[in-house]
Design an enzyme around this catalytic site. Structure first.
Site, PDB file in Angstrom:
ATOM      1  N   HIS A  31     -14.436  -4.272   9.382  1.00 47.27           N
ATOM      2  CA  HIS A  31     -14.558  -4.273  10.820  1.00 47.27           C
ATOM      3  C   HIS A  31     -15.791  -4.385  11.197  1.00 47.27           C
ATOM      4  CE1 HIS A  31     -10.330  -3.160  11.436  1.00 47.27           C
ATOM      5  NE2 HIS A  31     -10.381  -2.285  10.459  1.00 47.27           N
TER       6      HIS A  31
ATOM      7  N   HIS B 168       0.624  -1.226   0.110  1.00 44.81           N
ATOM      8  CA  HIS B 168      -0.193  -0.084  -0.010  1.00 44.81           C
ATOM      9  C   HIS B 168       0.615   1.415  -0.047  1.00 44.81           C
ATOM     10  CE1 HIS B 168       0.731  -0.746   4.300  1.00 44.81           C
ATOM     11  NE2 HIS B 168      -0.106  -1.374   4.434  1.00 44.81           N
TER      12      HIS B 168
ATOM     13  N   ASP C 238      -6.058  -4.056  -0.042  1.00 46.02           N
ATOM     14  CA  ASP C 238      -6.050  -4.078   1.351  1.00 46.02           C
ATOM     15  C   ASP C 238      -7.414  -4.063   2.086  1.00 46.02           C
ATOM     16  OD1 ASP C 238      -4.951  -3.541   3.907  1.00 46.02           O
ATOM     17  OD2 ASP C 238      -4.552  -1.623   3.784  1.00 46.02           O
TER      18      ASP C 238
END
Length: 446
Positions: A308, A231, A304
C-alpha cells in the site's frame, strides 16, 4: 544462453552436489563436475538449494494502482525473496476479469523479466459478486488462466459459487475462495476475542471464515471440482479442511507467513501495519495452522503480498487499509517458524513453497525437482545468515512490512530464472546483465 556451474550446494538441505545450468535447464547434477569453458562458477558451499519459489497469492496492483506497486517492482521483490513465479491477483483497476486484462498483466511480467507472472482471473465481473466473469475466455487466452479468485471479496452467493466450480471443471481450473461471510464481518476491525474486547474494536469472528469454508467444501464435493482456500487463519478452518480431505474432497489450502508467526496481541498498540484480512488471530490459531502446514492439511505457504502507499497505512487504525508485504520476508519467516523448530524439513518447505503451488496453479516449468532436464529455476539460501528487516531498503514499493526491525534467519544469496541470475551475492542483477525477459515464460501454458 549462459552457462553456470553451481558447486557444493546442499540439495533440499541434504547432501552436497554440483548443478550445471545451461540453456535454461539443469543440464547435469553430480559431484566434482568440471566447469565448461566460459562458464560462470558459483561456490555454494554451505548454501541450501531449492526449486525457485512459487507464490500462489501476490498483489502486484498494476494496472491501476501503480502508486502502491507495479509488476516490475513487485517481481523485483519476488526475485529478491527467492521466487521465480508469482500468481497475480485480480483486484486491479480495471479488474482482471477479461482476456484482455489478464494478457496485459502477463505481458508486463514478461517485459519486466524478474519472475514469471501468471495472472489470476476474477470469478465475478468487477469482483461484484453478481455474475460470472469471462472464465472460459481467460482460460483460452494467451495467459492460460487456471486460477480464479475474487480475493478481497468473498463469493458469498452459494448458487454463484456452485456455478463457478462447475464451469472451471471443464478446463481443470480452480476457484480460490476468500472465505469471509460478509454479514458476520460488517465493520469488523480485528479478530474477535479478548483483545478486541479490551480495545473496544468490533470483532471479526473465526466462524465468518469457517462457515464459508464448510459450505464450499460441500459444494466442491457435490460438483466434483477443485477448491482452494485462500489465507486460512483459524484452528476451526484447519479442522474443516482436514475433515474434507479425509472425505476425498478436492480441496487445497494456503496459509500466510504472518499468520504463522504474529497474533492479535500486536494490535494493542493500534499500529495499522498489523491490520490485515483475515485478521491476526490468537496464539492457539497460530499453533493450529503450523500443525496443519506440517501434517499436509495446509498445502501451501502463500504471501498474500499486499503493498500500500504510505498514506494508506500511516493513519488512524479505522481508516487504514488492510494488508502486509511479504515476498521478501516469506522464506525467512517459514524457516524461523517451521524449519528451525523442526516442524518441516527443507524438502518439505520446497514442497509447500514451490512444488505444491505450481501444481495447484497448473504452472508448467516451475516447482520441478533439482534434477537433470528440469527448468533451471532455483534459489540458493544461506540458512545460517541473520538479517534485520528494513522496509525502506526492500525492492517492493510497499513499506508496510509487519516485520520491521525483526531479526530473521536465512538469506537469499542467488535466484535463477530459467538459468539466468536475477539475484547474485544477495543483490538484484541489472537487467542488461541478465537476459531478454521474453524467454522467461516459455512452457507456461498447460
Amino acid at each position: 544462453m549462459s552457462t553456470t556451474l553451481v558447486t557444493g550446494a546442499r540439495l533440499l538441505g541434504g547432501e552436497s552436489a554440483d548443478l550445471l545450468l545451461r540453456d535454461g535447464e539443469i543440464a547435469e547434477v553430480g559431484t566434482g563436475l568440471a566447469a565448461p569453458e566460459g562458464a560462470d562458477v558459483l561456490d555454494a558451499t554451505g548454501l541450501v538449494a531449492l526449486p525457485g519459489l512459487v507464490d500462489l497469492h501476490t498483489h502486484l496492483r498494476e494496472p491501476g494502482r501503480e502508486d502502491a506497486e507495479t509488476v516490475a517492482s513487485g517481481t523485483r521483490a519476488a526475485a529478491a525473496g527467492g521466487y521465480t513465479a508469482v500468481f497475480a491477483m485480480a483486484n486491479t483497476f480495471p479488474v482482471a476479469d477479461t482476456a484482455g486484462v489478464v494478457e496485459q498483466v502477463q505481458r508486463l511480467g514478461e517485459e519486466a523479466g524478474w519472475a514469471q507472472v501468471r495472472p489470476v482471473g476474477a470469478v465475478t465481473t468487477g469482483l461484484a459478486g453478481q455474475q460470472l466473469a469471462e472464465l472460459g475466455a481467460m482460460a483460452d487466452s494467451a495467459a492460460a488462466v487456471r486460477v480464479f479468485s475474487d480475493d478481497g471479496h468473498c463469493v458469498s452467493d452459494a448458487v454463484l459459487m456452485r456455478r463457478a466450480l462447475e464451469y472451471v471443471r471443464a478446463f481443470d481450473g480452480v476457484i480460490a475462495q476468500h472465505a469471509q461471510e460478509p454479514r458476520l464481518t460488517e465493520g469488523a476491525q480485528m479478530n474477535e476475542g479478548a483483545v478486541s474486547s479490551v480495545l473496544g474494536l468490533r470483532g471479526w469472528p473465526s466462524v465468518a471464515e469457517e462457515a464459508i469454508i464448510a459450505r464450499d467444501v460441500l459444494l466442491a464435493d457435490h460438483v466434483g471440482s477443485r477448491l482452494h482456500v485462500c489465507h486460512l487463519s483459524t484452528r476451526g478452518s484447519v479442522e474443516i479442511v482436514r475433515w474434507a480431505k479425509a472425505r476425498g474432497v478436492q480441496v487445497t489450502a494456503e496459509v500466510t507467513p504472518h499468520h504463522l508467526l504474529l497474533t492479535d496481541e500486536l494490535v494493542r498498540g493500534y499500529d495499522p501495519v498489523y491490520k490485515v484480512n483475515p485478521p491476526l488471530r490468537t496464539q492457539a490459531d497460530v499453533e493450529a495452522v503450523r500443525e496443519g502446514l506440517a501434517d499436509g492439511t495446509i498445502d501451501v505457504v502463500a504471501t498474500d503480498h499486499a503493498p500500500h502507499p504510505v498514506e494508506a497505512k500511516d493513519c488512524e487504525w479505522a481508516a487504514a487499509a488492510m494488508g502486509m508485504t511479504g515476498l521478501e520476508t516469506a522464506l525467512s519467516v517459514v524457516q524461523h517458524t517451521m524449519v528451525d523448530t523442526g516442524l518441516l524439513t527443507w524438502a518439505d518447505l520446497a514442497d509447500r513453497m514451490s512444488a505444491a503451488p505450481a501444481r495447484i496453479g497448473r504452472l508448467a516449468g516451475q516447482g520441478q525437482p533439482l534434477a537433470a532436464g528440469s527448468a533451471a529455476n532455483l534459489v540458493l539460501v544461506d540458512p545460517a545468515a541473520r538479517w534485520t528487516v528494513e522496509p525502506e531498503t526492500m525492492a517492493t514499493a510497499g513499506r508496510n512490512s509487519p516485520f520491521r526491525g525483526t531479526e530473521l534467519p536465512g538469506r537469499v544469496v542467488a535466484t535463477f530464472l530459467r538459468g539466468r541470475a536475477t539475484v547474485r551475492d544477495g543483490r538484484l542483477v541489472d537487467r542488461d546483465a541478465r537476459h531478454d525477459a521474453r524467454h522467461d515464460t516459455e512452457g507456461s501454458r498447460p
